[in-house]
Design an enzyme around this catalytic site. Structure first.
Site, PDB file in Angstrom:
ATOM      1  N   LYS A 162      -1.717  -6.826  -4.739  1.00  0.00           N
ATOM      2  CA  LYS A 162      -1.478  -5.386  -4.633  1.00  0.00           C
ATOM      3  C   LYS A 162      -0.558  -4.916  -5.749  1.00  0.00           C
ATOM      4  O   LYS A 162      -0.767  -3.855  -6.339  1.00  0.00           O
ATOM      5  CB  LYS A 162      -0.886  -5.055  -3.256  1.00  0.00           C
TER       6      LYS A 162
ATOM      7  N   GLN B  80       3.487  -5.695   5.295  1.00  0.00           N
ATOM      8  CA  GLN B  80       2.392  -6.665   5.312  1.00  0.00           C
ATOM      9  C   GLN B  80       2.321  -7.360   6.662  1.00  0.00           C
ATOM     10  O   GLN B  80       3.311  -7.876   7.182  1.00  0.00           O
ATOM     11  CB  GLN B  80       2.597  -7.698   4.198  1.00  0.00           C
TER      12      GLN B  80
ATOM     13  N   ASP C  47      -1.433   2.571   4.752  1.00  0.00           N
ATOM     14  CA  ASP C  47      -2.366   1.735   5.505  1.00  0.00           C
ATOM     15  C   ASP C  47      -3.138   2.550   6.540  1.00  0.00           C
ATOM     16  O   ASP C  47      -4.163   2.095   7.050  1.00  0.00           O
ATOM     17  CB  ASP C  47      -1.615   0.602   6.222  1.00  0.00           C
TER      18      ASP C  47
END
Length: 306
Positions: free
Chosen positions: A62, A106, A129
């Site tokens: 990422k 995460q 997200d």
């Protein structure tokens, strides 16, 4: 254009890596314009707790992709024994930081930290997200703002084919809040008729055979067999499963999807490979969500200052 009525000896392979690369070129230009207007790039903060190898790889990728399009990558790597209170404090700081436009924690988190509590603490405007209940609610209402990246990437792959989605019957295998449910909601917004299947579904094979579009996101290698696929149907394989590689002879492993690819390719009209299909599009959509969040936040700030 791929239509479910088309039957061929081999499916069109949907190259997610190529499509993501093309979208990155466009995104890079948009980021350049953003910097010209605002004086600084969009910034994405990623929080990693612990040393899970797979999570560490995802975070590194990422960061690399952010840098490739001009987005600032801010990484917070915390030890496994970080307390829930300490993590929530960091999230509160990032929420207040005007220089941070997007944020994600995460997953998975260590067992002593409540994931739901952590995700709920993230500012919905920075929730790239798309997991916060506010963003999930917007999606459920048919008014998505920041949608989960993997389902969003799947939709972009479907649209890349040029197929008319309206009226198509889509079967989504999996009901997680990360992929299955938001995938079904995005398909409904596109006017598909949607069936959600799961581990308690009776005669999953029959459901798949009736589908124009099959999206599998359950994490079971080769669950979906080739003869489950209606001739000409579109298959989106979200599964990422590590299995022994019999070709290596050394105990090595390989990555496969939920769909028996070699079987399905002879039935489907179009299909995503694993790897190289949905995965690259997930990160692509994360970057686009970050820019979208930055544009909304900076636009609101400019309006307030004006």
């Amino acid at each position: 254009m791929v239509e479910p009525s088309q039957i061929g000896p081999s499916a069109q392979i949907i190259d997610g890596k190529r499509i993501a690369s093309e979208r990155a070129n466009v995104l890079r230009k948009r980021v350049t314009k953003f910097v010209a207007v605002n004086g600084a790039p969009p910034a994405l903060a990623v929080v990693l707790v612990g040393s899970d190898p797979a999570s560490a790889i995802y975070v590194r990728r990422k960061g690399e992709q952010c840098q490739a399009v001009g987005i600032e990558s801010i990484q917070h790597r915390l030890p496994h024994d970080t307390t829930e209170a300490s993590l929530l404090y960091l999230i509160a700081q990032l929420n207040r930081d005007a220089g941070v436009h997007g944020m994600l924690v995460q997953l998975p988190l260590p067992a002593h930290i409540g994931a739901d509590k952590v995700l709920a603490a993230i500012d919905p405007d920075k929730d790239v997200d798309g997991f916060h209940v506010t963003n999930a609610g917007q999606l459920a209402l048919g008014k998505p703002r920041l949608a989960p990246c993997t389902p969003l990437g799947c939709m972009l792959l479907l649209r890349e084919l040029g197929t008319e989605l309206r009226g198509k019957h889509a079967v989504v295998i999996g009901r997680s809040t990360i992929v299955g449910r938001p995938m079904a909601q995005l398909l409904l917004i596109a006017d598909c008729t949607v069936t959600i299947a799961h581990r308690h579904t009776t005669d999953l094979a029959a459901l798949c055979r009736a589908a124009d579009i099959v999206v599998s996101a359950v994490g079971i290698p080769a669950l979906v067999r080739g003869d489950w696929i209606r001739p000409g149907a579109i298959v989106i394989d979200v599964g990422i499963n590590r299995v022994p590689d019999p070709r290596s002879g050394t105990g090595a492993t390989r990555i496969v999807g939920d769909v028996a690819f070699e079987e399905a390719v002879g039935h489907a009209g179009a299909i995503t490979p694993v790897p190289g299909g949905v995965g690259p599009m997930t990160i692509s959509c994360l970057l686009e969500n970050t820019l979208q969040a930055a544009e909304l936040i900076e636009g609101r700030l400019a309006g307030t200052l004006g």
